[in-house]
Design an enzyme around this catalytic site. Structure first.
Site, PDB file in Angstrom:
ATOM      1  N   LYS A 140     -13.623  -0.137  -8.878  1.00  0.00           N
ATOM      2  CA  LYS A 140     -12.751  -0.892  -9.763  1.00  0.00           C
ATOM      3  C   LYS A 140     -11.928  -1.864  -8.936  1.00  0.00           C
ATOM      4  O   LYS A 140     -11.272  -1.459  -7.972  1.00  0.00           O
ATOM      5  CB  LYS A 140     -11.807   0.046 -10.529  1.00  0.00           C
ATOM      6  CG  LYS A 140     -12.445   0.816 -11.666  1.00  0.00           C
ATOM      7  CD  LYS A 140     -12.757  -0.043 -12.880  1.00  0.00           C
ATOM      8  CE  LYS A 140     -11.508  -0.581 -13.533  1.00  0.00           C
ATOM      9  NZ  LYS A 140     -10.715   0.459 -14.230  1.00  0.00           N
ATOM     10  N   HIS A 141     -11.978  -3.133  -9.291  1.00  0.00           N
ATOM     11  CA  HIS A 141     -11.169  -4.151  -8.619  1.00  0.00           C
ATOM     12  C   HIS A 141     -11.356  -4.114  -7.100  1.00  0.00           C
ATOM     13  O   HIS A 141     -10.414  -4.004  -6.335  1.00  0.00           O
ATOM     14  CB  HIS A 141      -9.703  -4.009  -9.014  1.00  0.00           C
ATOM     15  CG  HIS A 141      -9.464  -4.261 -10.474  1.00  0.00           C
ATOM     16  ND1 HIS A 141      -9.591  -5.512 -11.054  1.00  0.00           N
ATOM     17  CD2 HIS A 141      -9.143  -3.420 -11.484  1.00  0.00           C
ATOM     18  CE1 HIS A 141      -9.342  -5.435 -12.340  1.00  0.00           C
ATOM     19  NE2 HIS A 141      -9.084  -4.170 -12.633  1.00  0.00           N
TER      20      HIS A 141
ATOM     21  N   ASN B 126      -3.899  -2.102   2.959  1.00  0.00           N
ATOM     22  CA  ASN B 126      -3.943  -0.861   3.697  1.00  0.00           C
ATOM     23  C   ASN B 126      -4.551   0.228   2.818  1.00  0.00           C
ATOM     24  O   ASN B 126      -4.386   0.212   1.605  1.00  0.00           O
ATOM     25  CB  ASN B 126      -2.541  -0.419   4.113  1.00  0.00           C
ATOM     26  CG  ASN B 126      -1.960  -1.218   5.258  1.00  0.00           C
ATOM     27  OD1 ASN B 126      -2.683  -1.693   6.131  1.00  0.00           O
ATOM     28  ND2 ASN B 126      -0.645  -1.358   5.258  1.00  0.00           N
TER      29      ASN B 126
ATOM     30  N   HIS C 219     -10.069  -7.083   3.970  1.00  0.00           N
ATOM     31  CA  HIS C 219      -9.261  -8.047   3.215  1.00  0.00           C
ATOM     32  C   HIS C 219     -10.157  -9.149   2.684  1.00  0.00           C
ATOM     33  O   HIS C 219     -11.191  -9.436   3.275  1.00  0.00           O
ATOM     34  CB  HIS C 219      -8.169  -8.657   4.098  1.00  0.00           C
ATOM     35  CG  HIS C 219      -7.096  -7.684   4.477  1.00  0.00           C
ATOM     36  ND1 HIS C 219      -6.089  -7.303   3.625  1.00  0.00           N
ATOM     37  CD2 HIS C 219      -6.882  -7.014   5.647  1.00  0.00           C
ATOM     38  CE1 HIS C 219      -5.291  -6.447   4.240  1.00  0.00           C
ATOM     39  NE2 HIS C 219      -5.742  -6.236   5.447  1.00  0.00           N
TER      40      HIS C 219
END
Length: 389
Positions: free
Chosen positions: A65-66, A228, A389
């Site tokens: 999810k996401h 993180n 990231h």
């Protein structure tokens, strides 16, 4: 190959498309019309499950999810308590189906509307299980004909089904355009294997093989989680993921809170909750989540929660929670970067974490290790940071 997408990350971001420069394409759309976020989830989840399979030799599954995993797991037999807690059908499940049941069951609340990835060919057992769930897409290396037919009928025929070549390897370098600037880097190909956990820095150095496998599973999941991130894993599955936080201790709190909830869902009092007739499985999942947060709810929230039960339940006391969590042995906590302070270890101890892994390299490594020793934990320095990231 260019595939036009409905829109980008948000509806106002048009045009959007997927560009595949390799022919033949390693990715095929077998059903539905994938969106931009669908593809981000699918490709991240696929990388996770193929690495689970390579590292453990067992079928792997992920519930994304996401762009982060809500859950990830390898195939293992399901206990009766787990089946009841996850409201699973009373029928035999294939190994790949059990892998997905465990992955989704790591955090059923967050897995609502997930992107599914599995390392194996999708069989009828998994297709039937998935047909019951609210999910947006699946990516897999292949589909049995009967399974594909079942999945194509999902969401009135619009369920997104992707097939990826299991032998596909991307280029060594990857690129990202951001605000008119192009970044490039070598893809993160660092393997997560048992060899990563050889440097034991704690006084306690005992690590059973099955716990080592669980640590590998949890750390692979972290590799594909937005940083993180800190994760809690148990018996070959992720049961608490703290992703995308700016503070490491907040990652730990989030992961451990989710892990606590996962363990408490198996408590006899929770399994015996007497729901009103007519509630969906998702309604029951939401009520269980509220029940386990009882002491944090307002009176209005408590009243609403109680309206979903035929027989009003009593909350679990702090002592009952602690005693139940203490029954679980082999809980692993793994971090994508070093712990800068001992606060994460203190929080982990309250969730009965016994094994902790992080890269090491902090100025306070000695303090963090001393905290682990106070609790009798086994601590590893992997020497490998896994930011994403």
């Amino acid at each position: 190959m260019n595939l036009e997408l409905k829109y980008g990350t948000n509806p106002h971001q048009k045009p959007a498309r997927l560009i595949i420069e390799r022919e033949p394409s390693p990715l095929q759309v077998l059903n539905g019309a994938p969106g931009y976020i669908n593809l981000l989830d699918a490709l991240g989840a696929w990388q996770l499950v193929r690495e689970l399979k390579r590292a453990t030799g067992k079928p792997g599954a992920a519930s994304f999810k996401h762009v982060s995993p809500a859950g990830a797991a390898i195939a293992k037999p399901l206990s009766d308590e787990f089946r009841r807690a996850q409201m699973l059908p009373d029928e035999p499940l294939s190994p790949v189906a059990t892998a997905y049941a465990r992955a989704r069951g790591g955090d059923r609340l967050s897995s609502f509307g997930d992107a599914v990835a599995v390392s194996e060919v999708v069989d009828l057992s998994l297709a039937r299980l998935l047909k019951r769930e609210v999910s947006d897409l699946i990516i897999a290396p292949g589909y049995e004909p009967e399974a594909l037919e079942v999945l194509r009928s999902k969401q009135s025929g619009s369920y997104v089904i992707l097939q990826i070549d299991p032998d596909y390897e991307p280029p060594e370098m990857e690129y990202r355009d951001l605000f008119g600037f192009r970044l490039e880097q070598k893809r993160n190909t660092a393997p997560i294997t048992a060899d990563l956990f050889k440097n034991v820095v704690s006084a306690n150095k005992t690590m059973p093989d099955d716990v080592l496998e669980t640590m590998v599973v949890g750390t692979i999941a972290l590799k594909y989680t937005q940083s993180n991130s800190v994760g809690v894993a148990y018996d070959g599955q992720v049961i608490g993921m703290g992703a995308g936080q700016q503070s490491r201790v907040h990652c730990t709190r989030l992961a451990c809170d989710k892990a606590d909830k996962w363990m408490l869902q198996l408590h006899p009092r929770v399994l015996a909750l007497d729901f009103k007739d007519g509630l969906s499985r998702q309604d029951k999942t939401n009520l269980i989540d509220q029940y386990l947060l009882w002491d944090q709810l307002s009176q209005a929230e408590i009243n609403y929660m109680l309206s979903g039960f035929r027989t009003p339940p009593q909350p679990l006391t702090r002592k009952e929670r602690a005693e139940w969590i203490a029954r679980f042995d082999g809980l692993c906590l793994t971090s994508d970067a070093f712990f800068p302070f001992r606060d994460s270890i203190d929080r982990a101890s309250r969730s009965n974490i016994r094994y902790v892994a992080h890269p090491g390299g902090s100025l306070r490594d000695a303090d963090v290790t001393a905290a682990a020793d106070e609790y009798g934990m086994v601590m590893f320095h992997t020497g490998l940071r896994c930011f994403l990231h």
